[in-house]
Design an enzyme around this catalytic site. Structure first.
Site, mmCIF file in Angstrom:
data_model
loop_
_atom_site.group_PDB
_atom_site.id
_atom_site.type_symbol
_atom_site.label_atom_id
_atom_site.label_comp_id
_atom_site.label_asym_id
_atom_site.label_seq_id
_atom_site.Cartn_x
_atom_site.Cartn_y
_atom_site.Cartn_z
ATOM 1 N N SER A 50 -2.520 -2.050 1.645
ATOM 2 C CA SER A 50 -1.413 -1.172 2.012
ATOM 3 C C SER A 50 -0.327 -1.173 0.941
ATOM 4 O O SER A 50 -0.257 -2.058 0.077
ATOM 5 C CB SER A 50 -0.798 -1.620 3.339
ATOM 6 O OG SER A 50 -0.081 -2.831 3.164
ATOM 7 N N ASP A 84 -3.882 2.095 1.595
ATOM 8 C CA ASP A 84 -3.434 2.480 2.927
ATOM 9 C C ASP A 84 -1.921 2.671 3.023
ATOM 10 O O ASP A 84 -1.152 1.981 2.349
ATOM 11 C CB ASP A 84 -3.878 1.409 3.928
ATOM 12 C CG ASP A 84 -3.861 1.904 5.359
ATOM 13 O OD1 ASP A 84 -4.258 3.058 5.592
ATOM 14 O OD2 ASP A 84 -3.468 1.132 6.257
ATOM 15 N N HIS A 85 -1.522 3.579 3.917
ATOM 16 C CA HIS A 85 -0.118 3.817 4.270
ATOM 17 C C HIS A 85 0.768 4.008 3.040
ATOM 18 O O HIS A 85 1.809 3.355 2.887
ATOM 19 C CB HIS A 85 0.415 2.681 5.141
ATOM 20 C CG HIS A 85 0.126 2.889 6.600
ATOM 21 N ND1 HIS A 85 0.690 3.906 7.338
ATOM 22 C CD2 HIS A 85 -0.683 2.215 7.442
ATOM 23 C CE1 HIS A 85 0.239 3.837 8.581
ATOM 24 N NE2 HIS A 85 -0.602 2.842 8.675
ATOM 25 N N ASP A 106 0.939 8.713 3.935
ATOM 26 C CA ASP A 106 1.685 8.613 5.187
ATOM 27 C C ASP A 106 3.022 9.346 5.091
ATOM 28 O O ASP A 106 4.012 8.805 4.611
ATOM 29 C CB ASP A 106 1.911 7.141 5.540
ATOM 30 C CG ASP A 106 2.540 6.950 6.902
ATOM 31 O OD1 ASP A 106 2.817 7.960 7.569
ATOM 32 O OD2 ASP A 106 2.753 5.790 7.295
ATOM 33 N N HIS A 210 -5.192 3.613 14.179
ATOM 34 C CA HIS A 210 -4.361 2.579 13.581
ATOM 35 C C HIS A 210 -3.879 1.640 14.686
ATOM 36 O O HIS A 210 -3.863 1.987 15.862
ATOM 37 C CB HIS A 210 -3.159 3.205 12.872
ATOM 38 C CG HIS A 210 -3.488 3.884 11.589
ATOM 39 N ND1 HIS A 210 -2.600 3.954 10.530
ATOM 40 C CD2 HIS A 210 -4.604 4.524 11.172
ATOM 41 C CE1 HIS A 210 -3.159 4.611 9.534
ATOM 42 N NE2 HIS A 210 -4.364 4.979 9.898
ATOM 43 N N ASN A 232 -8.781 0.771 12.182
ATOM 44 C CA ASN A 232 -7.969 -0.044 11.279
ATOM 45 C C ASN A 232 -7.506 -1.329 11.966
ATOM 46 O O ASN A 232 -6.949 -1.269 13.067
ATOM 47 C CB ASN A 232 -6.738 0.725 10.824
ATOM 48 C CG ASN A 232 -7.059 1.790 9.795
ATOM 49 O OD1 ASN A 232 -8.207 2.169 9.610
ATOM 50 N ND2 ASN A 232 -6.039 2.292 9.137
#
Length: 282
Positions: A50, A84-85, A106, A210, A232
């Site tokens: 992330s 991620d994110h 995101d 998520h 996730n």
């Protein structure tokens, strides 16, 4: 078996009506544990790093990404690498050169129109760079910048809006808000399986759940049956790691060699990964 693309793993899972798990990587021990657990379960897996993890590593993405990719290449099962994110466009643009085959952009904290515009631009860039792109619509609880409860009215993902969003952005997968929350240490989340089914029918790309650490095994299995394809998981590994470290240091307060307490912590995470992989696709 070795390093493969996220898009291929997700597409195969969707075609077979099952899900693929994506586990958060914070340190090299996490990557090793996730792959050990996946090998024990004989399941493919996604390693995801992330933006928060990158920030922890002095905002340098490549060292951890390259280390995770190397562990994946030596694996006996298929492993993909996912960023991620991501909210920082500059970080997103490092993804392909750092070994990732996919990313999650995101823009979920933005109003709908701004989210759509930013995500469409991110998807256009990602596809030109050969990356598979995930996005999020709705509010998945547990984010510090958005304190609203995931169970409050109006925060769930609307199927019609989601279908329009995917069509206009061109994203490859969509994370949706159906009752889970990030950073849950107890497995007490209640998912809206009827909403998952409606989203699955309306949205032409795979759905992503998520905040799955807070979801019980039977709820995860029901979510997969209803249409979730990528699951996730992060906090469950942190709990396993920290619990094992505390236990080891409590039993031997004089211990100073981190290898002596990282090793059981890594084993605990591997067991957690194995058990979750067996549980949610049983």
């Amino acid at each position: 078996m070795s390093l493969v693309s996220t898009g291929d793993l997700v597409a195969q899972a969707a075609a077979e009506g099952r899900a693929v798990a994506a586990f958060n990587v914070i340190t090299l021990e996490y990557a090793e544990a996730i792959i050990a657990g996946a090998e024990a379960a004989d399941r493919p897996v996604i390693l995801q790093i992330s933006e928060n993890a990158v920030r922890y590593h002095a905002s340098k993405v490549e060292p951890l990404a390259r280390a995770a990719a190397e562990v994946a290449r030596l694996s006996r099962t298929d492993v993909a690498l996912h960023l991620d994110h991501v909210t920082d466009v500059a970080l997103l643009r490092q993804a392909a050169d750092s070994g990732f085959s996919s990313a999650m952009y995101d823009a979920g904290a933005l109003p709908f129109a701004e989210n759509l515009e930013a995500t469409a631009a991110a998807a256009q860039w990602a596809h030109a760079a050969g990356l598979w792109l995930e996005a999020e619509l709705g509010y998945v609880g547990g984010k510090p910048d958005m304190p609203t409860s995931a169970h409050a009215a109006g925060v769930r993902t609307d199927p019609d809006e989601a279908a329009d969003y995917v069509r206009r952005t061109g994203v490859d997968a969509l994370a949706v808000a159906v009752g889970s929350s990030h950073a849950m240490t107890e497995r007490s989340a209640s998912l809206d399986h009827g909403l998952i089914e409606r989203l699955h029918k309306a949205v032409p790309v795979p759905l992503v759940l998520h905040g799955s650490s807070g979801v019980r095994d039977e709820e995860l299995r029901a979510a997969v049956r209803a249409g979730m394809t990528k699951i996730n998981i992060g906090t469950a590994l942190n709990v396993a790691f920290t619990t094992a470290v505390r236990r080891t240091l409590r039993d031997d307060p004089a211990m100073t060699d981190p290898r002596a307490y990282f090793s059981p912590a890594r084993d605990a995470m591997a067991s957690t990964v194995r058990d979750l992989l067996f549980a949610f696709d049983a």
